[in-house]
Design a protein around this motif. Structure first.
Motif: not given
Ligand code: GTP
Ligand code: MG
Length: 252
Positions: A7-11, A125-128, A164-165, A169-170
């Motif tokens: 389920g890992m994503r990348t930005c 929120v999808k990125l901190a 948190l990550t 999943n962020l």
């Protein structure tokens, strides 16, 4: 665990080469630390991510909002607006999806981090981002006798970020400066601040240094899943982007 990893994503960072170096971009379920001296481009990377994280998944984004914990008062909305406009987005809307939190000291920074566990899921929120992670700690804990107390407080915050990550999943992105070691006679005298605590808590550590002609060189210095490669990028009106290979810039 394997299923969770799927389920890992990348930005995307805006630079294809930097994305490749990072295994596709800034990964969720991980803390990515950008390390470098002043002006290296750490904050510029954060600004670009504030915009790219809002893109749809198929465009390399995370299709969500961003939290930016600013500890040094260096968030520049005009610059983020510029990056958004150049990428063809509505700058006003993009800025509206960034939750800016100014941390005034290290314990305030800790409170803000605690609050993220409630805030992130409630606000899509999808990125901190925490820029910079250690600035306040360095300024507040002076002298050797306070070192263990400082490291304990820092460790506590870093582990919460890691949690948190995984919980939502962020990706979490933090920045860190380097400190000159005057006792070094050979090699690079600069080393990341924060000591072992910082080194162990970050999942991926990326060192940024200034290259020739305004380019920047990014090197993975510690990661459980990425090879120790390096790549080049530059800071432009688009935020950060690739250096075109075969041009003068690429040779410096
Ligand atoms: P510290 O926070 O001081 O540790 O540095 P940093 O690593 O965060 O540096 P930052 O990301 O602020 O990078 C500053 C550099 O980005 C400057 O030296 C400029 O060269 C470049 N820069 C800043 N704004 C712009 C801009 O609007 N356009 C372009 N092309 N470059 C910019
Ligand atoms: Mg900065």
């Amino acid at each position: 665990m394997w299923k969770k990893r799927q389920g890992m994503r990348t930005c995307s960072t805006g630079s294809r080469n930097l994305d490749k170096l990072l295994g596709g971009g800034i990964a969720t379920q991980a803390v990515t630390e950008f390390i470098g001296e002043f002006g290296a481009g750490k904050t510029q990377i954060c600004f670009t991510l504030c915009v790219t994280a809002q893109l749809l998944l198929e465009k390399g984004g995370l299709d969500g909002n961003v939290v930016y914990v600013d500890t040094e008062g260096t968030f520049v909305p005009d610059r983020v607006a510029q990056i958004a406009s150049v990428l063809g987005l509505d700058a006003h809307k993009v800025l509206g999806n960034i939750f800016l939190a100014r941390a005034y000291n290290s314990s305030h920074q800790g409170l803000l981090i605690d609050h993220l566990f409630k805030f992130c899921p409630e606000n899509n929120v999808k990125l901190a981002i925490v820029d910079s992670m250690i600035g306040h700690f360095r300024g507040e804990y002076i002298g050797r006798e306070t070192l263990s107390e400082r490291q304990q407080a820092l460790n506590n915050q870093l582990h919460k970020l890691l949690r948190l990550t995984e919980a939502f999943n962020l990706p979490v992105v933090i920045t860190n400066q380097v400190q000159a070691n005057p006792a070094t006679f050979f090699g690079d005298p600069n080393k990341p601040t924060g000591g072992n605590i910082m080194a162990h808590a970050s999942t991926h550590r990326v060192y940024i240094r200034k290259g020739g002609k305004g380019t920047r060189v990014a090197t993975v210095i510690d990661s459980p899943s990425l090879p120790e490669n390096k790549t080049r990028f530059k800071i432009t009106e688009k935020g950060i982007e690739d250096v075109q290979e075969g041009t003068e810039d690429a040779e410096t």
